[in-house]
Design an enzyme around this catalytic site. Structure first.
Site, PDB file in Angstrom:
ATOM      1  N   ASN A  10     -44.958  30.864 -27.035  1.00 35.87           N
ATOM      2  CA  ASN A  10     -46.394  31.105 -27.211  1.00 35.87           C
ATOM      3  C   ASN A  10     -46.789  32.272 -26.311  1.00 35.87           C
ATOM      4  O   ASN A  10     -46.922  32.098 -25.102  1.00 35.87           O
ATOM      5  CB  ASN A  10     -47.164  29.825 -26.836  1.00 35.87           C
ATOM      6  CG  ASN A  10     -48.666  30.015 -26.904  1.00 35.87           C
ATOM      7  OD1 ASN A  10     -49.153  31.035 -27.401  1.00 35.87           O
ATOM      8  ND2 ASN A  10     -49.412  29.030 -26.396  1.00 35.87           N
ATOM      9  N   LYS A  12     -49.531  33.822 -26.156  1.00 31.56           N
ATOM     10  CA  LYS A  12     -50.964  33.813 -25.809  1.00 31.56           C
ATOM     11  C   LYS A  12     -51.524  35.235 -25.994  1.00 31.56           C
ATOM     12  O   LYS A  12     -51.054  35.955 -26.875  1.00 31.56           O
ATOM     13  CB  LYS A  12     -51.155  33.258 -24.396  1.00 31.56           C
ATOM     14  CG  LYS A  12     -50.486  31.877 -24.248  1.00 31.56           C
ATOM     15  CD  LYS A  12     -50.866  31.131 -23.021  1.00 31.56           C
ATOM     16  CE  LYS A  12     -50.118  29.797 -23.000  1.00 31.56           C
ATOM     17  NZ  LYS A  12     -50.489  28.955 -21.876  1.00 31.56           N
ATOM     18  N   HIS A  95     -54.264  23.878 -29.439  1.00 30.84           N
ATOM     19  CA  HIS A  95     -53.770  24.156 -28.082  1.00 30.84           C
ATOM     20  C   HIS A  95     -54.901  23.850 -27.094  1.00 30.84           C
ATOM     21  O   HIS A  95     -56.072  24.084 -27.385  1.00 30.84           O
ATOM     22  CB  HIS A  95     -53.335  25.621 -27.974  1.00 30.84           C
ATOM     23  CG  HIS A  95     -52.630  25.917 -26.691  1.00 30.84           C
ATOM     24  ND1 HIS A  95     -53.309  26.095 -25.499  1.00 30.84           N
ATOM     25  CD2 HIS A  95     -51.311  26.009 -26.393  1.00 30.84           C
ATOM     26  CE1 HIS A  95     -52.423  26.305 -24.528  1.00 30.84           C
ATOM     27  NE2 HIS A  95     -51.203  26.251 -25.042  1.00 30.84           N
ATOM     28  N   GLU A  97     -55.993  25.342 -24.612  1.00 30.56           N
ATOM     29  CA  GLU A  97     -56.882  26.472 -24.280  1.00 30.56           C
ATOM     30  C   GLU A  97     -57.928  26.666 -25.374  1.00 30.56           C
ATOM     31  O   GLU A  97     -59.065  27.044 -25.103  1.00 30.56           O
ATOM     32  CB  GLU A  97     -56.038  27.744 -24.064  1.00 30.56           C
ATOM     33  CG  GLU A  97     -55.281  27.660 -22.740  1.00 30.56           C
ATOM     34  CD  GLU A  97     -53.988  28.448 -22.686  1.00 30.56           C
ATOM     35  OE1 GLU A  97     -53.754  29.317 -23.540  1.00 30.56           O
ATOM     36  OE2 GLU A  97     -53.186  28.171 -21.762  1.00 30.56           O
ATOM     37  N   GLU A 167     -48.279  18.752 -24.236  1.00 26.45           N
ATOM     38  CA  GLU A 167     -48.476  19.718 -23.163  1.00 26.45           C
ATOM     39  C   GLU A 167     -49.524  19.180 -22.192  1.00 26.45           C
ATOM     40  O   GLU A 167     -50.730  19.362 -22.420  1.00 26.45           O
ATOM     41  CB  GLU A 167     -48.962  21.056 -23.727  1.00 26.45           C
ATOM     42  CG  GLU A 167     -48.007  21.694 -24.702  1.00 26.45           C
ATOM     43  CD  GLU A 167     -48.252  23.198 -24.820  1.00 26.45           C
ATOM     44  OE1 GLU A 167     -47.326  23.953 -24.565  1.00 26.45           O
ATOM     45  OE2 GLU A 167     -49.387  23.588 -25.136  1.00 26.45           O
ATOM     46  N   GLY A 173     -49.116  26.643 -17.218  1.00 27.14           N
ATOM     47  CA  GLY A 173     -49.342  27.856 -16.432  1.00 27.14           C
ATOM     48  C   GLY A 173     -49.489  27.606 -14.942  1.00 27.14           C
ATOM     49  O   GLY A 173     -49.882  28.501 -14.197  1.00 27.14           O
ATOM     50  N   SER A 213     -45.114  24.839 -18.071  1.00 30.08           N
ATOM     51  CA  SER A 213     -44.243  25.348 -16.994  1.00 30.08           C
ATOM     52  C   SER A 213     -42.772  25.051 -17.246  1.00 30.08           C
ATOM     53  O   SER A 213     -42.030  24.739 -16.307  1.00 30.08           O
ATOM     54  CB  SER A 213     -44.704  24.811 -15.638  1.00 30.08           C
ATOM     55  OG  SER A 213     -46.006  25.265 -15.344  1.00 30.08           O
ATOM     56  N   GLY A 234     -44.727  29.045 -22.685  1.00 31.31           N
ATOM     57  CA  GLY A 234     -45.742  30.086 -22.502  1.00 31.31           C
ATOM     58  C   GLY A 234     -45.184  31.218 -21.650  1.00 31.31           C
ATOM     59  O   GLY A 234     -44.456  32.084 -22.143  1.00 31.31           O
TER      60      GLY A 234
HETATM   61  P1  PGA Z   1     -46.675  27.673 -19.856  1.00 31.70           P
HETATM   62  O1  PGA Z   1     -47.569  27.489 -21.170  1.00 31.70           O
HETATM   63  O2  PGA Z   1     -45.225  27.552 -20.272  1.00 31.70           O
HETATM   64  O3  PGA Z   1     -47.020  29.047 -19.337  1.00 31.70           O
HETATM   65  O4  PGA Z   1     -47.070  26.588 -18.907  1.00 31.70           O
HETATM   66  C1  PGA Z   1     -47.220  26.576 -22.189  1.00 31.70           C
HETATM   67  C2  PGA Z   1     -48.268  26.621 -23.288  1.00 31.70           C
HETATM   68  O5  PGA Z   1     -49.463  26.712 -22.994  1.00 31.70           O
HETATM   69  O6  PGA Z   1     -47.938  26.552 -24.495  1.00 31.70           O
END
Ligand code: PGA
Length: 250
Positions: A10, A12, A95, A97, A167, A173, A213, A234
């Site tokens: 992803n 983003k 997601h 976000e 998630e 993140g 993460s 991500g």
């Molecule tokens: P991250 O994001 O691996 O940076 O924690 C995962 C995601 O939001 O899909």
């Protein structure tokens, strides 16, 4: 039962026309070695360039979102039908976000899912609890509600095309991944919830991805969990070497 393994990147709102092509190229060059389905989720405007770079190879593309409307006067939106017409195969739905910053509701997620499925896209439905919920140890109820309110309206046949990504918001993140025990416990719970609503054989087939993460140094311990069928990555998907290392251990 062996389920298909998926590693999804992803991106983003990162990359540009040049860096997207170079990242896609680096992934594509190694694709003959992949033991899992690898899917890249670039921002909308970069999808076509990434697809062109990947050509007819095995790496697939997905979109990070789609409109809840079929078509029409919705300035700035991108429909599921448009994505399908580009040859996009996957789409992220819900997601955290998007739920948090764009206030996406259960009704909107249902509409997006319906349109994605109608146009032959495979939805990757995202769920996961915030930190406060984890601290109260109510994460199972929280995720259950997310699944029941937004996903479990789909038919048996449609469920076969769905993927679920767990998630936990506190792990996205932050550099703080959930432990393999926490992830396995939740994934087993999600599989149980699917089997309570759908035939058990179907519950065994739905791929469950972990996200939050996930990095080269923790991916193997997470992917080794029996109910984890891959990851939604991500930050670590933006660097070819990191993403390739994660693909190698799935
Ligand atoms: P991250 O994001 O691996 O940076 O924690 C995962 C995601 O939001 O899909």
């Amino acid at each position: 039962m062996t389920r298909r393994k998926i590693v999804a990147g992803n991106w983003k709102m990162n990359m540009d026309a040049q860096t997207a092509v170079s990242l896609a190229q680096s992934i594509d060059e190694r694709s003959a070695d992949f033991g899992a389905e690898v899917v890249l989720f670039p921002p909308f405007v970069l999808i076509d360039k990434v697809k062109e770079t990947l050509g007819v190879g095995p790496v697939k593309t997905g979109a990070q979102n789609c409109s809840e409307h079929e078509s029409g006067a919705y300035t700035g939106e991108v429909s599921a039908g448009m994505l399908a017409s580009l040859g996009v195969e996957y789409v992220l739905i819900g997601h955290s976000e998007r739920r948090e910053y764009f206030k996406e509701t259960d009704e909107q997620l249902q509409a997006k899912l319906s349109l994605a499925l109608k146009h032959g896209l495979k939805p990757v439905f995202c769920c996961g609890e915030p930190l406060a919920v984890r601290q109260q140890n109510s994460q199972q109820e929280y995720v259950q509600r997310q699944l029941e309110d937004s996903l479990f309206f789909v038919s048996n046949e449609q469920m076969l095309h769905c993927i679920i990504a767990y998630e936990p918001i506190w792990a996205i993140g932050t550099g703080l991944n959930a432990t393999p025990e926490q992830v396995q416990e939740m994934h087993a719970h999600i599989r149980l919830l699917i089997s309570n609503r759908y035939p058990g054989s179907l519950a065994q087939q739905v791929p469950l991805l972990y996200g939050g993460s996930c990095k080269p140094d923790n991916a193997k311990s997470l992917f080794d969990c029996p109910d984890v069928d891959g990851g939604l990555i991500g930050g670590a998907s933006l660097k070819a070497s990191d993403f390739l290392q994660i693909i190698d251990v799935v």
